[in-house]
Write a protein that holds these residues in place. Structure first.
Motif, PDB file in Angstrom:
ATOM      1  N   ARG A  13       0.942  -1.180  -0.105  1.00 50.96           N
ATOM      2  CA  ARG A  13       0.025   0.052   0.110  1.00 50.96           C
ATOM      3  C   ARG A  13       0.858   1.322   0.103  1.00 50.96           C
ATOM      4  O   ARG A  13       1.881   1.400   0.568  1.00 50.96           O
ATOM      5  N   ALA A  44      -4.399  -1.887  -2.554  1.00 53.11           N
ATOM      6  CA  ALA A  44      -3.616  -1.407  -3.772  1.00 53.11           C
ATOM      7  C   ALA A  44      -4.157  -1.073  -4.768  1.00 53.11           C
ATOM      8  O   ALA A  44      -3.789  -0.351  -5.825  1.00 53.11           O
ATOM      9  N   VAL A  77      -4.212   4.471  -5.057  1.00 49.56           N
ATOM     10  CA  VAL A  77      -4.696   3.048  -5.192  1.00 49.56           C
ATOM     11  C   VAL A  77      -5.224   3.024  -6.692  1.00 49.56           C
ATOM     12  O   VAL A  77      -6.138   3.877  -7.189  1.00 49.56           O
TER      13      VAL A  77
END
Length: 316
Positions: A13, A44, A77
């Motif tokens: 992440r 992610a 993301v």
């Protein structure tokens, strides 16, 4: 079947601010938790189907959902569209989304770069094998209405006169042709409809007749499809995630129909839509609200606001 998040997953992440907007390690907003108290889930990449999932019943994307997707990408993301629609039919939706990334189209048989307008890969269907399977299905069920999706970046639905029954929006771009002209061009997939059999019964009949080179999937109401074996939404998503350097444990996937099952099984966290097929709800980690109630946005907003996922299902 689900995995427990590891420290390596957490590292996937983006390590900036927490999803609540506070600096890493600082107390989160009310209802959230700080990263010192509990590591954030390794989100992610968010993968979403289009029809019945990201799109509302009128095939539009709500302002709330658009705002949530902007928040998501603003946090670093990735958002990846994974759809059964061919790339040629996705461009209006990508424009509405402002989508410029990689997309999985054609039930996983196509990878499309929306930013460049380029088809990076695609898989076609063998005409002879498809015709042989159709002959076996017809012998079992009686006459079928047919459509094909032609290959390439400018592919289109070519449908027999009885196939399009008012759902032209789902088949765009499309044209009608007699059955013997469906095979004039290379084809990526075949769609079959029966005048009286349910979708479930037609899927079962087709599965009995498919050869090793073909497979059947149920993509939506009256959307039963024959595809080349070896491609599904999971294989396409895995390829894109690998290109982006994202492990499967860091992927959340949203879907509504049985053709989404491989993708949900592959992803680290699976979300079925409230309007979804019972088979998806039975295996998902979470059931979102209805797609007309901004179900994708509701789940993602909660994750972005709190930084917490519910406990993953023990098995799927």
């Amino acid at each position: 079947m689900h995995r427990t998040a590891s420290s390596a997953d957490t590292a996937a992440r983006p390590a900036a601010d927490s999803p609540t907007g506070t600096p890493a390690g600082a107390p989160a907003a009310t209802g959230g938790r700080s990263r010192e108290q509990e590591p954030l889930p390794p989100v992610a990449l968010v993968a979403t189907d289009l029809d019945g999932t990201l799109l509302r019943s009128d095939a539009t994307v709500s302002p709330r959902t658009l705002g949530t997707l902007r928040r998501l990408t603003g946090r670093g993301v990735h958002h990846v569209v994974v759809t059964g629609r061919p790339a040629s039919g996705c461009r209006p939706f990508f424009d509405a989304l402002g989508y410029r990334g990689l997309a999985v189209c054609g039930q996983g048989a196509q990878v499309y770069d929306a930013g460049r307008g380029a088809l990076l890969s695609s898989a076609g269907l063998d005409h002879g094998a498809a015709l042989a399977v159709l002959e076996r299905i017809t012998a079992l069920t009686g006459p079928l209405d047919l459509a094909v999706v032609t290959s390439g970046l400018h592919g289109e639905f070519v449908v027999t006169p009885g196939f399009a029954d008012g759902d032209e929006r789902a088949l765009a771009p499309f044209r009608s042709a007699p059955a013997e002209r469906l095979w004039d061009l290379p084809v990526d997939k075949v769609l079959i409809r029966h005048p009286s059999l349910s979708d479930g019964d037609l899927v079962a009949a087709a599965a009995r007749c498919c050869t090793p080179g073909l497979t059947v999937t149920h993509a939506g109401p009256r959307m039963v499809e024959l595809l080349p074996t070896g491609f599904d939404k999971a294989t396409g998503l895995a390829r894109v995630a690998g290109t982006l350097g994202v492990p499967r444990e860091a992927v959340i996937a949203f879907g509504d129909m049985p053709n989404d099952l491989p993708m949900l099984a592959w992803a680290g966290y699976a979300v079925a839509m409230g309007n979804g097929h019972p088979e998806l709800k039975a295996v998902a980690d979470e059931v979102a609200p209805h797609h007309d109630e901004d179900g994708v946005a509701a789940v993602l907003d909660r994750i972005l606001d709190t930084g917490v996922l519910p406990a993953r299902a023990a098995a799927r």
